[in-house]
Design an enzyme around this catalytic site. Structure first.
Site, PDB file in Angstrom:
ATOM      1  N   ASN A   1      -8.460  -4.827  -2.270  1.00 26.90           N
ATOM      2  CA  ASN A   1      -9.362  -3.673  -2.216  1.00 26.90           C
ATOM      3  C   ASN A   1     -10.222  -3.463  -3.446  1.00 26.90           C
ATOM      4  O   ASN A   1     -10.964  -2.495  -3.519  1.00 26.90           O
ATOM      5  CB  ASN A   1      -8.554  -2.399  -1.968  1.00 26.90           C
TER       6      ASN A   1
ATOM      7  N   GLU B   1     -14.794  -6.732   3.514  1.00 26.31           N
ATOM      8  CA  GLU B   1     -14.375  -5.716   4.483  1.00 26.31           C
ATOM      9  C   GLU B   1     -15.261  -4.492   4.287  1.00 26.31           C
ATOM     10  O   GLU B   1     -15.743  -3.876   5.228  1.00 26.31           O
ATOM     11  CB  GLU B   1     -12.905  -5.357   4.234  1.00 26.31           C
TER      12      GLU B   1
ATOM     13  N   TRP C   1       4.416   5.289   4.569  1.00 31.07           N
ATOM     14  CA  TRP C   1       3.274   4.438   4.234  1.00 31.07           C
ATOM     15  C   TRP C   1       3.562   3.648   2.965  1.00 31.07           C
ATOM     16  O   TRP C   1       3.542   2.428   2.971  1.00 31.07           O
ATOM     17  CB  TRP C   1       1.980   5.261   4.088  1.00 31.07           C
TER      18      TRP C   1
ATOM     19  N   ARG D   1      -3.940   7.572   8.569  1.00 33.82           N
ATOM     20  CA  ARG D   1      -3.398   6.293   9.014  1.00 33.82           C
ATOM     21  C   ARG D   1      -3.195   6.307  10.537  1.00 33.82           C
ATOM     22  O   ARG D   1      -3.184   7.377  11.158  1.00 33.82           O
ATOM     23  CB  ARG D   1      -2.027   6.033   8.359  1.00 33.82           C
TER      24      ARG D   1
ATOM     25  N   ASP E   1      -4.613  -7.815  10.947  1.00 34.13           N
ATOM     26  CA  ASP E   1      -4.691  -6.777   9.922  1.00 34.13           C
ATOM     27  C   ASP E   1      -3.336  -6.076   9.796  1.00 34.13           C
ATOM     28  O   ASP E   1      -2.855  -5.783   8.701  1.00 34.13           O
ATOM     29  CB  ASP E   1      -5.776  -5.771  10.321  1.00 34.13           C
TER      30      ASP E   1
ATOM     31  N   HIS F   1      -3.591   3.508  -6.210  1.00 36.81           N
ATOM     32  CA  HIS F   1      -4.349   3.557  -4.944  1.00 36.81           C
ATOM     33  C   HIS F   1      -5.509   4.519  -5.149  1.00 36.81           C
ATOM     34  O   HIS F   1      -6.194   4.423  -6.151  1.00 36.81           O
ATOM     35  CB  HIS F   1      -3.382   3.977  -3.825  1.00 36.81           C
TER      36      HIS F   1
ATOM     37  N   SER G   1      -4.168  -3.802  -5.518  1.00 39.59           N
ATOM     38  CA  SER G   1      -3.339  -4.932  -5.939  1.00 39.59           C
ATOM     39  C   SER G   1      -3.969  -5.704  -7.100  1.00 39.59           C
ATOM     40  O   SER G   1      -3.357  -5.880  -8.159  1.00 39.59           O
ATOM     41  CB  SER G   1      -3.076  -5.861  -4.748  1.00 39.59           C
TER      42      SER G   1
HETATM   43  C1  LIG Z   1       1.150  -0.178   2.914  1.00 39.50           C
HETATM   44  C2  LIG Z   1       0.314  -0.511   1.714  1.00 39.50           C
HETATM   45  C3  LIG Z   1      -0.931  -0.998   1.877  1.00 39.50           C
HETATM   46  C4  LIG Z   1      -1.698  -1.352   0.792  1.00 39.50           C
HETATM   47  N1  LIG Z   1      -2.887  -1.917   1.037  1.00 39.50           N
HETATM   48  C5  LIG Z   1      -3.551  -2.518   0.042  1.00 39.50           C
HETATM   49  C6  LIG Z   1      -4.661  -3.353   0.338  1.00 39.50           C
HETATM   50  O1  LIG Z   1      -5.043  -3.529   1.494  1.00 39.50           O
HETATM   51  N2  LIG Z   1      -5.276  -3.962  -0.689  1.00 39.50           N
HETATM   52  C7  LIG Z   1      -4.886  -3.803  -1.983  1.00 39.50           C
HETATM   53  O2  LIG Z   1      -5.503  -4.423  -2.861  1.00 39.50           O
HETATM   54  N3  LIG Z   1      -3.855  -2.999  -2.302  1.00 39.50           N
HETATM   55  C8  LIG Z   1      -3.159  -2.360  -1.324  1.00 39.50           C
HETATM   56  N4  LIG Z   1      -2.050  -1.590  -1.609  1.00 39.50           N
HETATM   57  C9  LIG Z   1      -1.812  -1.170  -3.012  1.00 39.50           C
HETATM   58  C10 LIG Z   1      -1.014  -2.139  -3.880  1.00 39.50           C
HETATM   59  O3  LIG Z   1       0.096  -2.563  -3.177  1.00 39.50           O
HETATM   60  C11 LIG Z   1      -0.587  -1.407  -5.165  1.00 39.50           C
HETATM   61  O4  LIG Z   1      -1.744  -0.890  -5.766  1.00 39.50           O
HETATM   62  C12 LIG Z   1       0.130  -2.279  -6.189  1.00 39.50           C
HETATM   63  O5  LIG Z   1       1.212  -2.951  -5.597  1.00 39.50           O
HETATM   64  C13 LIG Z   1       0.639  -1.444  -7.361  1.00 39.50           C
HETATM   65  O6  LIG Z   1       1.220  -2.277  -8.322  1.00 39.50           O
HETATM   66  P1  LIG Z   1       2.472  -1.783  -9.230  1.00 39.50           P
HETATM   67  O7  LIG Z   1       2.865  -2.906 -10.086  1.00 39.50           O
HETATM   68  O8  LIG Z   1       2.151  -0.488  -9.857  1.00 39.50           O
HETATM   69  O9  LIG Z   1       3.636  -1.462  -8.172  1.00 39.50           O
HETATM   70  P2  LIG Z   1       4.440  -2.492  -7.257  1.00 39.50           P
HETATM   71  O10 LIG Z   1       3.613  -3.663  -6.903  1.00 39.50           O
HETATM   72  O11 LIG Z   1       5.024  -1.685  -6.152  1.00 39.50           O
HETATM   73  O12 LIG Z   1       5.616  -3.007  -8.200  1.00 39.50           O
HETATM   74  C14 LIG Z   1       6.649  -2.199  -8.690  1.00 39.50           C
HETATM   75  C15 LIG Z   1       7.844  -3.103  -8.965  1.00 39.50           C
HETATM   76  O13 LIG Z   1       8.820  -2.436  -9.759  1.00 39.50           O
HETATM   77  C16 LIG Z   1      10.109  -2.680  -9.223  1.00 39.50           C
HETATM   78  N5  LIG Z   1      10.946  -1.546  -9.630  1.00 39.50           N
HETATM   79  C17 LIG Z   1      10.804  -0.263  -9.228  1.00 39.50           C
HETATM   80  N6  LIG Z   1      11.697   0.508  -9.845  1.00 39.50           N
HETATM   81  C18 LIG Z   1      12.413  -0.289 -10.660  1.00 39.50           C
HETATM   82  C19 LIG Z   1      13.485  -0.049 -11.542  1.00 39.50           C
HETATM   83  N7  LIG Z   1      13.965   1.172 -11.739  1.00 39.50           N
HETATM   84  N8  LIG Z   1      14.009  -1.095 -12.220  1.00 39.50           N
HETATM   85  C20 LIG Z   1      13.511  -2.355 -12.030  1.00 39.50           C
HETATM   86  N9  LIG Z   1      12.486  -2.628 -11.205  1.00 39.50           N
HETATM   87  C21 LIG Z   1      11.936  -1.604 -10.525  1.00 39.50           C
HETATM   88  C22 LIG Z   1       9.868  -2.754  -7.738  1.00 39.50           C
HETATM   89  O14 LIG Z   1      10.923  -3.378  -7.036  1.00 39.50           O
HETATM   90  C23 LIG Z   1       8.554  -3.537  -7.697  1.00 39.50           C
HETATM   91  O15 LIG Z   1       8.762  -4.928  -7.716  1.00 39.50           O
HETATM   92  C24 LIG Z   1      -1.237  -1.161  -0.533  1.00 39.50           C
HETATM   93  C25 LIG Z   1       0.031  -0.636  -0.708  1.00 39.50           C
HETATM   94  C26 LIG Z   1       0.810  -0.317   0.397  1.00 39.50           C
HETATM   95  C27 LIG Z   1       2.190   0.218   0.196  1.00 39.50           C
END
Ligand SMILES: Cc1cc2nc3c(=O)[nH]c(=O)nc-3n(C[C@H](O)[C@H](O)[C@H](O)COP(=O)(O)OP(=O)(O)OC[C@H]3O[C@@H](n4cnc5c(N)ncnc54)[C@H](O)[C@@H]3O)c2cc1C
Length: 617
Positions: A59, A124, A215, A246, A334, A371, A418
């Protein structure tokens, strides 16, 4: 039972191996060739975090190589979508680097769909590109695995460690192995938290066995905030929680339908409710209503009002756009790449999207900073473009020395998604390496007494259960402990009914918030008596604790901001208008774990990109 304690020392410790954590690990190795870099993850990095199931779109991609967008355009977009309040330095910093991240993903094997006419990535929407993303997470995790000195899977990090001699300096983290119960003490010069945002803070729409159908991933347990808050790190925009429009019951994404397939949504009578409600929205938020595209919260608002008026169900008219085999496949894929449950809902409810429209709904709220909303830690910005107020040394360092963050952890900069979260991890990793090198050999001092106390605290729920279960005469309800599930359901109910959940149509007020805080206080007291029957429940207990702290933070921030800035995300019934004169600011909070006091503050909003004339009422 005596638990083994294992000590792991490192230069840089990364907590959470999701998109932020993987980016941080990868980039720390690039700049810190000789450093010891340790990644710790509560699941297995191969399939952990919000992207575990895969995604069908990235995204956040500028497309600068083809002149599609520039970083400044992205800042204007994010600012508009957030009704004026984003940290432009942080958003800009991600935008200028995110393309290189996406190019790396492609190099590592991620199939990105191409436009057959132009040869470019298939768009997209203006910022999104389509991928075959079922294996997105394993591909990205491989790069992190190869970069880390050591990866510790299945360790739930429960607390961050502070330095024994310098009060505001990080020293590492502690946690336990969810499989064998060993206690882990990670000592590190710098820590990067990428532990993800929070679902199940509010009561979900799903009931009973559908509880996991939320979600945001049900295992996203707000550790990004629950770990940081007790360190005294300043948090920002915690009230800016997200509500998503959604597909009903499966939480399937709407992006590809609205943007790529050009489908549209109507009320049950087939009326275009968003356009019809424009005058009312304009009266509510003034010039902000004219922003193009219309801010996400305002589009939610139109849907919520329509449902309140009894004009639902709201329908996405998929049947009007699936006119070719390719489009039909794209529609199914999708969901199958990202939210398989939605395809199951279609199958279970006899919905053929070629023939029948599908219902849309607004979700319960989630708390996250990657997000479309901005919750998270207040972080130092990049040296070359962050104003002085936003800069205290190292990019993405929180207000705690040596504590960095990425993805959902960092506040004020929405729309990372992501690729942006991975990019922010890279930025944090690079800065953390510099921090460690500047410190030379100055290792943190971790106090033995602190570790001993934390070890007792971490396993206390097992002890509560061991003793308390003897008092049960029948059934499972114990007189002297609550289970993690009881605690979770109580939390969700409080947040839903007092802090603007879906059952209240997202409405709250001073009186409701204050009552919610009283109930949260009681829940916090009862957490002392939580009982865990095994290691899995022990993990649930600590996840709940992170959620409770995050919930209190959300409640206090919502109470502090006396306006309704984002109708559609939440409403302050006692302050129904957007108030730029007093509230064109970020909210800040700092928690003191010793006194349990929260210090609230207003933090300044600075512009670094032109083009804001339209905003401010
Ligand atoms: C349904 C859905 C649809 C999405 N759609 C899109 C999309 O179409 N395109 C896009 O680009 N993005 C999308 N996203 C957003 C994207 O997934 C997030 O922005 C991104 O994953 C955030 O990264 P992060 O590292 O902050 O969290 P995450 O990727 O969630 O990583 C967090 C990590 O920390 C670990 N963790 C948590 N707590 C602990 C703890 N206490 N001790 C040790 N480890 C821990 C978890 O297991 C996980 O591995 C979507 C998300 C969801 C849920």
């Amino acid at each position: 039972m005596a638990r083994r304690t294992r000590f792991v020392d490192s230069d840089i410790l990364i907590v959470g191996g999701g998109f932020g954590g993987c980016g941080a690990t990868y980039e720390s190795r690039y700049w810190g060739r000789d450093l010891k870099i340790v990644l710790v993850e509560k699941a297995n990095v191969e399939r952990s975090g919000a992207v575990a199931q895969g995604l069908s779109a990235i995204n956040c991609y500028m497309g600068m190589q083809w002149g599609e967008n520039q970083p400044e355009d992205f800042v204007r977009y994010a600012r508009g979508d957030l009704m004026g309040l984003v940290r432009e330095d942080l958003v800009y910093d991600i935008a200028r680097h995110v393309d290189s991240t996406v190019h790396k993903f492609e190099e590592w094997g991620l199939p990105i769909i191409k436009n057959p006419e132009t040869g470019r990535y298939l768009r997209e929407g203006k910022w999104q590109i389509m991928i075959h993303g079922e294996s997105y997470k394993p591909i990205v995790a491989e790069a992190a695995r190869k970069s880390a000195t050591e990866v510790y899977n299945r360790i739930m990090v429960t607390h961050l460690l502070m330095d024994g001699t310098q009060p505001n300096r990080i020293a590492g983290a502690v946690g336990f192995n969810v499989r064998n119960g060993d206690f882990y003490v990670f000592r590190a010069k710098a820590v990067i938290v990428g532990a993800g945002g929070g679902s199940h803070i509010y009561r979900p729409r799903s009931v009973g066995e559908g509880m996991g159908r939320t979600w945001y991933a049900p295992w996203s347990t707000a550790s990004a905030y629950g770990l940081l808050i007790p360190t005294g790190a300043t948090m920002t925009q915690m009230e800016n929680r997200i509500v998503l429009a959604r597909f009903k019951d499966g939480y399937g994404p709407v992006g590809a339908w609205f943007l790529l397939l050009k489908s549209h949504a109507t009320n049950a009578a087939g009326e275009m409710y968003e356009a019809d409600r424009f005058p009312e929205i304009k009266a509510r938020v003034g010039n902000y209503a004219d922003i193009q595209p219309m801010p996400t919260c305002l589009r939610n608002h139109a849907m919520i009002e329509e449902i309140k008026a009894g004009k639902g169900p709201i329908y996405m008219h998929t049947q009007h756009v699936l006119d070719t085999k390719e489009k039909e496949e794209l529609g199914w894929e999708d969901f199958l790449d990202m939210t398989i449950g939605q395809a199951v809902v279609w199958a279970a409810q006899n919905i053929d999207p070629k023939e029948t429209p599908s219902e849309l709904i607004t979700s319960e709220p989630y708390v996250m900073g990657s997000h479309a909303t901005c919750s998270g830690a207040w972080a130092s910005g990049p040296e070359d473009c962050a104003p002085a107020d936003y800069q205290w040394g190292y990019n993405r360092m929180t207000t705690v020395q040596g504590l960095f963050g990425a993805g959902d952890t960092i506040g004020g900069s929405a729309h990372k998604f992501s690729a942006g979260s991975f990019t922010e991890g890279r930025l944090a990793g690079k800065a953390a390496v510099r921090y460690v090198m500047d410190m030379k050999a100055d290792a943190p001092r971790v106090d033995e007494a602190q570790i001993k106390k934390l070890k007792e605290t971490v396993y206390k729920p097992l002890e509560n259960y061991r003793v308390g279960r003897n008092e049960i005469v029948a059934g499972t309800v114990a007189p002297s402990y609550i289970t993690p599930l009881h605690g979770l359901q109580r939390l969700e109910k409080i947040m839903d009914e007092y802090v603007g959940g879906y059952s209240m149509f997202y409405v709250t007020s001073d009186a409701l918030l204050n009552r919610g805080l009283e109930l949260l206080e009681m829940l916090t007291e009862d957490f002392e008596n939580i009982g865990a029957e095994d290691l899995h429940q022990l993990q649930r207990a600590w996840e709940l604790q992170h959620r409770i702290l995050t919930a209190e933070s959300v409640t206090r921030h919502t109470l502090f901001r006396k306006e309704t800035r984002w109708p559609g995300y939440y409403y302050r019934a006692d302050h129904p208008k957007l108030d730029d004169a007093d509230w064109h600011v970020f909210t800040g909070s700092q928690y003191d774990p010793k006194t349990r006091e929260w210090k609230m503050s207003k933090l300044p909003v600075h512009r670094i990109v032109e083009g804001f004339e339209l905003l401010r009422t």
